[in-house]
Scaffold this motif. Sequence first.
Motif, PDB file in Angstrom:
ATOM      1  N   ARG A  64       0.861  -1.181   0.000  1.00 29.82           N
ATOM      2  CA  ARG A  64       0.000   0.000   0.000  1.00 29.82           C
ATOM      3  C   ARG A  64       0.898   1.232   0.000  1.00 29.82           C
ATOM      4  N   PRO A  65       0.519   2.207  -0.834  1.00 30.11           N
ATOM      5  CA  PRO A  65       1.401   3.368  -0.979  1.00 30.11           C
ATOM      6  C   PRO A  65       1.487   4.200   0.302  1.00 30.11           C
ATOM      7  N   ASP A  66       2.693   4.534   0.682  1.00 27.70           N
ATOM      8  CA  ASP A  66       2.923   5.401   1.835  1.00 27.70           C
ATOM      9  C   ASP A  66       4.431   5.471   2.080  1.00 27.70           C
ATOM     10  N   ARG A  67       4.786   6.302   3.052  1.00 21.96           N
ATOM     11  CA  ARG A  67       6.170   6.306   3.505  1.00 21.96           C
ATOM     12  C   ARG A  67       6.168   5.598   4.855  1.00 21.96           C
ATOM     13  N   TYR A  68       6.940   4.566   4.974  1.00 25.12           N
ATOM     14  CA  TYR A  68       6.929   3.766   6.196  1.00 25.12           C
ATOM     15  C   TYR A  68       8.239   3.936   6.954  1.00 25.12           C
ATOM     16  N   ALA A  69       8.130   4.374   8.186  1.00 24.60           N
ATOM     17  CA  ALA A  69       9.309   4.439   9.042  1.00 24.60           C
ATOM     18  C   ALA A  69       9.383   3.115   9.784  1.00 24.60           C
ATOM     19  N   LEU A  70      10.529   2.464   9.667  1.00 28.46           N
ATOM     20  CA  LEU A  70      10.652   1.157  10.321  1.00 28.46           C
ATOM     21  C   LEU A  70      11.010   1.353  11.794  1.00 28.46           C
ATOM     22  N   THR A  71      10.045   1.828  12.531  1.00 32.15           N
ATOM     23  CA  THR A  71      10.231   2.012  13.967  1.00 32.15           C
ATOM     24  C   THR A  71       9.099   1.298  14.674  1.00 32.15           C
ATOM     25  N   SER A  72       9.292   1.110  15.954  1.00 34.38           N
ATOM     26  CA  SER A  72       8.263   0.384  16.700  1.00 34.38           C
ATOM     27  C   SER A  72       6.980   1.202  16.854  1.00 34.38           C
ATOM     28  N   ILE A  73       7.062   2.504  16.488  1.00 33.96           N
ATOM     29  CA  ILE A  73       5.866   3.340  16.647  1.00 33.96           C
ATOM     30  C   ILE A  73       4.738   2.867  15.744  1.00 33.96           C
ATOM     31  N   ASN A  74       5.079   2.549  14.510  1.00 32.32           N
ATOM     32  CA  ASN A  74       4.012   2.064  13.621  1.00 32.32           C
ATOM     33  C   ASN A  74       4.078   0.542  13.429  1.00 32.32           C
ATOM     34  N   ALA A  75       4.434  -0.107  14.485  1.00 35.01           N
ATOM     35  CA  ALA A  75       4.521  -1.573  14.464  1.00 35.01           C
ATOM     36  C   ALA A  75       3.282  -2.283  13.919  1.00 35.01           C
ATOM     37  N   PRO A  76       2.095  -1.766  14.160  1.00 31.06           N
ATOM     38  CA  PRO A  76       0.938  -2.478  13.609  1.00 31.06           C
ATOM     39  C   PRO A  76       1.007  -2.644  12.088  1.00 31.06           C
ATOM     40  N   ILE A  77       1.612  -1.667  11.407  1.00 28.31           N
ATOM     41  CA  ILE A  77       1.658  -1.748   9.943  1.00 28.31           C
ATOM     42  C   ILE A  77       2.868  -2.544   9.473  1.00 28.31           C
ATOM     43  N   VAL A  78       3.999  -2.241  10.031  1.00 29.30           N
ATOM     44  CA  VAL A  78       5.226  -2.903   9.571  1.00 29.30           C
ATOM     45  C   VAL A  78       5.716  -3.900  10.615  1.00 29.30           C
ATOM     46  N   GLY A  79       4.760  -4.396  11.398  1.00 26.34           N
ATOM     47  CA  GLY A  79       5.061  -5.261  12.531  1.00 26.34           C
ATOM     48  C   GLY A  79       6.077  -6.345  12.309  1.00 26.34           C
ATOM     49  N   LYS A  80       5.773  -7.232  11.388  1.00 26.02           N
ATOM     50  CA  LYS A  80       6.642  -8.389  11.171  1.00 26.02           C
ATOM     51  C   LYS A  80       8.054  -7.953  10.830  1.00 26.02           C
ATOM     52  N   ILE A  81       8.129  -6.914   9.999  1.00 28.27           N
ATOM     53  CA  ILE A  81       9.445  -6.465   9.546  1.00 28.27           C
ATOM     54  C   ILE A  81      10.224  -5.894  10.733  1.00 28.27           C
ATOM     55  N   VAL A  82       9.565  -5.018  11.475  1.00 29.21           N
ATOM     56  CA  VAL A  82      10.221  -4.379  12.615  1.00 29.21           C
ATOM     57  C   VAL A  82      10.658  -5.421  13.633  1.00 29.21           C
ATOM     58  N   GLN A  83       9.770  -6.379  13.856  1.00 33.03           N
ATOM     59  CA  GLN A  83      10.077  -7.451  14.798  1.00 33.03           C
ATOM     60  C   GLN A  83      11.397  -8.133  14.454  1.00 33.03           C
ATOM     61  N   ARG A  84      11.580  -8.380  13.143  1.00 32.58           N
ATOM     62  CA  ARG A  84      12.768  -9.092  12.698  1.00 32.58           C
ATOM     63  C   ARG A  84      13.996  -8.190  12.623  1.00 32.58           C
ATOM     64  N   LEU A  85      13.768  -6.886  12.682  1.00 33.40           N
ATOM     65  CA  LEU A  85      14.894  -5.959  12.552  1.00 33.40           C
ATOM     66  C   LEU A  85      15.208  -5.270  13.870  1.00 33.40           C
ATOM     67  N   SER A  86      14.588  -5.724  14.943  1.00 34.89           N
ATOM     68  CA  SER A  86      14.736  -5.025  16.212  1.00 34.89           C
ATOM     69  C   SER A  86      16.103  -5.293  16.825  1.00 34.89           C
ATOM     70  N   GLY A  87      17.072  -4.590  16.377  1.00 38.07           N
ATOM     71  CA  GLY A  87      18.439  -4.752  16.852  1.00 38.07           C
ATOM     72  C   GLY A  87      19.340  -4.197  15.795  1.00 38.07           C
ATOM     73  N   VAL A  88      20.387  -3.564  16.155  1.00 36.08           N
ATOM     74  CA  VAL A  88      21.206  -2.882  15.163  1.00 36.08           C
ATOM     75  C   VAL A  88      21.877  -3.824  14.183  1.00 36.08           C
TER      76      VAL A  88
END
Lengths: 379, 177
Positions: A64-88
């Motif tokens: 879906r078109p948008d700008r997505y910040a991969l932060t835990s703030i919008n975890a509901p949208i990018v949840g799975k991705i953020v979950q897997r990237l949670s760590g430097v």
Amino acid sequence: MGIITGDKGSIIGAATILWEDGEKRNNVMWKVPRNIKFNDNIVVREDEIAVFFRDGKALDYIDRPDRYALTSINAPIVGKIVQRLSGVQQQAEVYYLQKKVFDGKFGSKQPYVFEDKTFQLVKLSLFGEFRYKVSEPSNFINYFVGTLSLTRAPEVEERIKEQVVTSMYNVLGKLKEKGMGVVNLAANLKNIEQIFLEDSKTDFAPYGIVIDKISGLYINLPEEVQKAVDTRASMSVLGTNYMGYQTGQAMREAAVNPSGGAAGAGVGVGAGIGMGYMMMNQMGQTGGQQPPVVATPPSPPPAGAPCVKCGASVPQGAKFCPACGAPQGTACVKCGASLPAGAKFCPSCGASQQATCAKCNAKLEPGTKFCPSCGNPTG
Amino acid sequence: MADLREKVVEDRGIISKIQAFVPGFSGYRAKEDLRAADSMLRMQMAGNMASIRKDAEGCRSVMAENGSLEHMERLGALIGRLKTLEQAVAHAAQGYSGISAKTKVGEAELNKLYEYDYALLSSLAEMAADAQKLKAAAASDNKAAIMESIGAMSGKAGAFEATFKRRMTAVTGTEVS
Ligand SMILES: [Zn+2]
Ligand SMILES: [Zn+2]
Ligand SMILES: [Zn+2]
């Protein structure tokens, strides 16, 4: 490149990633040349899908078109991705896909060997156009990137085209099983396209692709076969049968070459002359005209060589049986001399005509470069 | 058209008929409702159209398996036609909402709309029934019946298309009558 802005060296990331039009052109896929990190921004436009890939598998995708910040703030949208990237240290590759349909042309590189009842092994080549689009982004990435390790659009497209040809061969194989002969292929091109559309659904589902159109299919037959097919086609238009046509041809040849030697047309087309005489007689009677005077009454038609298939008499030199259409004499694979029907060795140079595959022992068509049964090169 | 039909519309009988196809459809009233109701109907129609198309595709698949080629190209053309119609019905929204804001929709126009809608939904129901016949024909590889069902469906798809075009011109107020 200018695709990535922000601090490229940053460990926590904060870059904005987007697919620039210049990179897009007609490419179905683009790999972002830098791994994605937690805190990066991903821009997804209307016609795009961003797929996140790590450890050989697609993690998730955004369509879906948008700008997505991969932060835990919008975890509901990018949840799975953020979950897997949670760590430097955690990073993932990003692939962009286009949603639009793509047009492609396909064509066989190797001829397909079609086993025909009449013509035996016929080498076909085919080409045409198709239209496809990505239907399952995860499948698409898992297959092309994960399984085949293809990361560039042209490679992916090449693979798709190869699969189109393979699937088309499968359709031809299926039709052959159903009893379709090579002579019927030309008349059924549109049907073949329809069957392809149907079968391709399952063929391409693992690739995450749908083929939604196929057009301009063309199947190329060897010249000899094409001639026979054309002859049959034009005969069916005229309502004459194949044998009648062959007879007519023989008569014409006889007319052109009335005094050929024993080995010439005169003897070879004896059957034709005999029949022609009868026909002319009939015509004469029904038309109330004098039967044309024939200088020498036809002697009983000298028998030609028996057909390799049905045993009917085949005029000498004829390439196809007038009764069943089976191909007769062939040319020597080595010296090109005309061979008697069914000859295993050339009478002129002695070359063996019936090669067998060194690997699987299958019979090989003279001149073939690959075994139709196991694919082993014969040379 | 001042006859029986007007009465039917008056007593809202036609709305209940449409409700049989589209549960929850309460008719077009105010402008806002009009847009919502129109979209609801069209989504329903596109949905019905899609399921008819899927039936037809299922038949093509069965025919492909059977090697039943006689009417395969014709069926392919029908599927293509249904696909196009489905898209036209589903994506008509833009044209409609753009103009409807300025278009006055009176009682007479509404009645006309109901008639069109009912006609469209009925023909979809008939097409769905034909699709069932086609499925049976394809399953038994009855070539005459396959041909007949494809013919019936193609005819109805053509009629649907013509009616839908007239409906859209009525909705957008461009119909000359
Ligand atoms: Zn024969
Ligand atoms: Zn030779
Ligand atoms: Zn072999």
